[in-house]
Structures are given as C-alpha cells and as structure tokens.
Design a protein around this motif. Sequence first.
Motif, PDB file in Angstrom:
ATOM      1  N   LEU A  85       0.850  -1.188   0.000  1.00 11.24           N
ATOM      2  CA  LEU A  85       0.000   0.000   0.000  1.00 11.24           C
ATOM      3  C   LEU A  85       0.885   1.237   0.000  1.00 11.24           C
ATOM      4  CD1 LEU A  85      -2.991   1.014   0.266  1.00 11.24           C
ATOM      5  CD2 LEU A  85      -2.567   1.144   2.732  1.00 11.24           C
ATOM      6  N   SER A  86       0.603   2.192  -0.885  1.00  9.18           N
ATOM      7  CA  SER A  86       1.424   3.397  -0.987  1.00  9.18           C
ATOM      8  C   SER A  86       0.552   4.585  -1.394  1.00  9.18           C
ATOM      9  CB  SER A  86       2.551   3.200  -2.005  1.00  9.18           C
ATOM     10  OG  SER A  86       2.023   2.915  -3.299  1.00  9.18           O
ATOM     11  N   VAL A  87       1.103   5.794  -1.233  1.00  9.36           N
ATOM     12  CA  VAL A  87       0.406   7.007  -1.651  1.00  9.36           C
ATOM     13  C   VAL A  87       0.645   7.207  -3.148  1.00  9.36           C
ATOM     14  CG1 VAL A  87       0.223   9.499  -1.382  1.00  9.36           C
ATOM     15  CG2 VAL A  87       0.593   8.056   0.632  1.00  9.36           C
ATOM     16  N   PHE A  88      -0.414   7.264  -3.915  1.00 10.02           N
ATOM     17  CA  PHE A  88      -0.317   7.462  -5.354  1.00 10.02           C
ATOM     18  C   PHE A  88      -0.320   8.950  -5.713  1.00 10.02           C
ATOM     19  CE2 PHE A  88      -2.538   8.119  -9.429  1.00 10.02           C
ATOM     20  CZ  PHE A  88      -1.676   7.450 -10.282  1.00 10.02           C
ATOM     21  N   ALA A  89      -1.203   9.729  -5.100  1.00 10.02           N
ATOM     22  CA  ALA A  89      -1.295  11.162  -5.410  1.00 10.02           C
ATOM     23  C   ALA A  89      -1.909  11.896  -4.228  1.00 10.02           C
ATOM     24  CB  ALA A  89      -2.130  11.390  -6.666  1.00 10.02           C
ATOM     25  N   ARG A  90      -1.546  13.173  -4.070  1.00  9.02           N
ATOM     26  CA  ARG A  90      -2.146  14.058  -3.084  1.00  9.02           C
ATOM     27  C   ARG A  90      -3.011  15.075  -3.829  1.00  9.02           C
ATOM     28  NH1 ARG A  90       1.383  14.497   1.508  1.00  9.02           N
ATOM     29  NH2 ARG A  90       0.128  16.266   2.209  1.00  9.02           N
ATOM     30  N   LEU A  91      -4.192  15.353  -3.293  1.00  5.39           N
ATOM     31  CA  LEU A  91      -5.103  16.311  -3.900  1.00  5.39           C
ATOM     32  C   LEU A  91      -6.135  16.727  -2.875  1.00  5.39           C
ATOM     33  CD1 LEU A  91      -7.633  14.421  -6.219  1.00  5.39           C
ATOM     34  CD2 LEU A  91      -6.292  13.336  -4.435  1.00  5.39           C
ATOM     35  N   GLU A  92      -6.921  17.759  -3.208  1.00  2.00           N
ATOM     36  CA  GLU A  92      -8.009  18.194  -2.343  1.00  2.00           C
ATOM     37  C   GLU A  92      -9.309  17.623  -2.902  1.00  2.00           C
ATOM     38  OE1 GLU A  92      -7.786  19.560   0.455  1.00  2.00           O
ATOM     39  OE2 GLU A  92      -5.756  20.380   0.482  1.00  2.00           O
ATOM     40  N   ILE A  93      -9.891  16.683  -2.180  1.00  2.00           N
ATOM     41  CA  ILE A  93     -11.109  16.034  -2.643  1.00  2.00           C
ATOM     42  C   ILE A  93     -12.352  16.739  -2.131  1.00  2.00           C
ATOM     43  CG2 ILE A  93     -12.479  13.911  -2.475  1.00  2.00           C
ATOM     44  CD1 ILE A  93      -9.898  12.332  -2.523  1.00  2.00           C
ATOM     45  N   ALA A  94     -12.337  17.195  -0.903  1.00  6.32           N
ATOM     46  CA  ALA A  94     -13.568  17.718  -0.299  1.00  6.32           C
ATOM     47  C   ALA A  94     -13.356  19.088   0.335  1.00  6.32           C
ATOM     48  CB  ALA A  94     -14.094  16.734   0.738  1.00  6.32           C
ATOM     49  N   PRO A  95     -12.972  20.103  -0.456  1.00  6.03           N
ATOM     50  CA  PRO A  95     -12.769  21.433   0.134  1.00  6.03           C
ATOM     51  C   PRO A  95     -14.091  22.159   0.364  1.00  6.03           C
ATOM     52  CG  PRO A  95     -12.321  21.504  -2.214  1.00  6.03           C
ATOM     53  CD  PRO A  95     -12.677  20.082  -1.883  1.00  6.03           C
ATOM     54  N   GLY A  96     -14.614  22.055   1.578  1.00  9.69           N
ATOM     55  CA  GLY A  96     -15.799  22.817   1.935  1.00  9.69           C
ATOM     56  C   GLY A  96     -17.097  22.321   1.338  1.00  9.69           C
ATOM     57  N   VAL A  97     -17.176  21.047   0.946  1.00  9.13           N
ATOM     58  CA  VAL A  97     -18.423  20.548   0.355  1.00  9.13           C
ATOM     59  C   VAL A  97     -19.125  19.563   1.279  1.00  9.13           C
ATOM     60  CG1 VAL A  97     -17.605  20.867  -1.987  1.00  9.13           C
ATOM     61  CG2 VAL A  97     -17.228  18.688  -0.872  1.00  9.13           C
ATOM     62  N   GLY A  98     -18.701  19.458   2.512  1.00 11.26           N
ATOM     63  CA  GLY A  98     -19.367  18.565   3.445  1.00 11.26           C
ATOM     64  C   GLY A  98     -18.792  17.163   3.400  1.00 11.26           C
ATOM     65  N   PRO A  99     -19.415  16.224   4.118  1.00 12.27           N
ATOM     66  CA  PRO A  99     -18.838  14.888   4.281  1.00 12.27           C
ATOM     67  C   PRO A  99     -19.005  13.986   3.072  1.00 12.27           C
ATOM     68  CG  PRO A  99     -20.933  15.029   5.425  1.00 12.27           C
ATOM     69  CD  PRO A  99     -20.634  16.408   4.930  1.00 12.27           C
ATOM     70  N   TRP A 100     -19.871  14.347   2.113  1.00 15.92           N
ATOM     71  CA  TRP A 100     -20.129  13.464   0.979  1.00 15.92           C
ATOM     72  C   TRP A 100     -19.789  14.166  -0.332  1.00 15.92           C
ATOM     73  CZ3 TRP A 100     -20.487   8.801   2.565  1.00 15.92           C
ATOM     74  CH2 TRP A 100     -21.146   8.479   3.756  1.00 15.92           C
ATOM     75  N   PRO A 101     -18.528  14.201  -0.736  1.00 18.55           N
ATOM     76  CA  PRO A 101     -18.166  14.863  -1.997  1.00 18.55           C
ATOM     77  C   PRO A 101     -18.550  14.066  -3.233  1.00 18.55           C
ATOM     78  CG  PRO A 101     -16.219  13.887  -0.994  1.00 18.55           C
ATOM     79  CD  PRO A 101     -17.340  13.727   0.001  1.00 18.55           C
TER      80      PRO A 101
END
Length: 230
Positions: A85-101
């Motif tokens: 298991l490894s980190v593939f990419a870093r990104l912002e998935i849920a910036p200010g859109v609540g718990p269910w993006p």
Amino acid sequence: AAGDSYEDTVEVRWPDGSLRAQVTRERIQALLPWMTLDGSEDGVGALALSDSGRLLFIAVHDSAAAPDGLPSDAILRYETDTDRLSVFARLEIAPGVGPWPHESLAYFRGRLYYAGPGEVRIYRAGADEAPGTLLAVAPYSGGGAVTGLAIDRLTGTVYTAVGRTLMRSAAGDQFAPVVVGTLPGAVVGLAWSDHYGGPGQGGLYALDSTVSPAVYRLWFIPPAQARGQQ
C-alpha cells in the motif's frame, strides 16, 4: 473491491466472494497520519481496479489540513499481488463541500480518471510508472461537483455528470467534454454496462434524485443515444 467510509477499510474479494485481502484503517492512517479517521462519513470515498485487477486505487478524504503544506487528501495505490500500500497522489477532494463529496475513480488503458468537486483529473497509472503523474486537469466553471464517472470501453468514451447534465469525452490524456443531455434530477452516480445482462441492456445507467418530492430514479440511456448517434 468494496470500501467502507465508516470503518475506513477496504476488502478485496475473489469472484466467488471469498476474501483475498483487506486494507485496514491502521494501514491507511500510517500513510496519512494527519487525517482523523473515525466512525464518521469521511475516509474511503471511491475505488477503481486496474484492467488486470493487480492495482486498486483508493480515494481517501477528510477535513483535516496536512502539516506539510501539500494537499490534504489522497489517492492510495494497493498492489493486490504483493499486499503493498502506498500514496499514489495528493489532492483536495472535499474542500468545503461537506462529508459526501461523491468523488469517483475509473481506470482505463493505463490511465486513472478522478472526478470530484469542480474538476476531472487524469493520471498516468501503469504498473511500472512513477506514482501520481498528472496528465490533465479539467476544471468546471462554477465549481460544480462531478458526481459520476463511467467508461464505455468499446468506443473509449468517458462519461461524467455535473448536476443534471450528462457529458462525454474521448478517453486519453486530455478531457474535452460535450453535453449528452440532461435529467430531471441531480445525478449522483453513473455506470456503463457492456459485459453483462441480456440483449439490449448494454449502455449508460444514471441514478438521479430530486429534492421535492424526494425521489431516486435509475435511468437507462441506450448506447446510440449516449454516443450522440441518436
């Protein structure tokens, strides 16, 4: 493969249902130590297996900021043959859109497609390639959440949804969507069927929802209509 955002775990199973491997919360937390992974809605949000089934990509998000100044959410890569298991990419998935993006992942011909709030991303994702090589980012005006992602493998077409609108683009290293059409409600999921089912059942399936009255419906768009030939 199936993910549980409340338990922050992923199970990989053989076609007969028997368990092949498990990615636990502890393993995810070790790679993303700044995240607060608990019994809430954050955590595992989307999965995609590679064409061979040897690679599994796992989108993980929460609201905590990363201390290193990099994006705070991530896509992990799990190698089903080696249990790595490894980190593939870093990104912002849920910036200010609540718990269910409602983010989505899909894999096709060595490319990983990510759809989430305001954008579609395409990564180079072959088994022997460097992790996280970003090929394209396609932003959507107004920052609308891209809430569906599906691939027609026969024609190499990627389908996405923003709000009530369905769109398509040729698969590859760029993303240039054109409108397929609109549905009465907001789309919350897409799937393309090309391998299973009886005659005439292949095509694009879309799940939409309306607020008043609150209704969920599953729509079928025949291949010719989805491909713009009808």
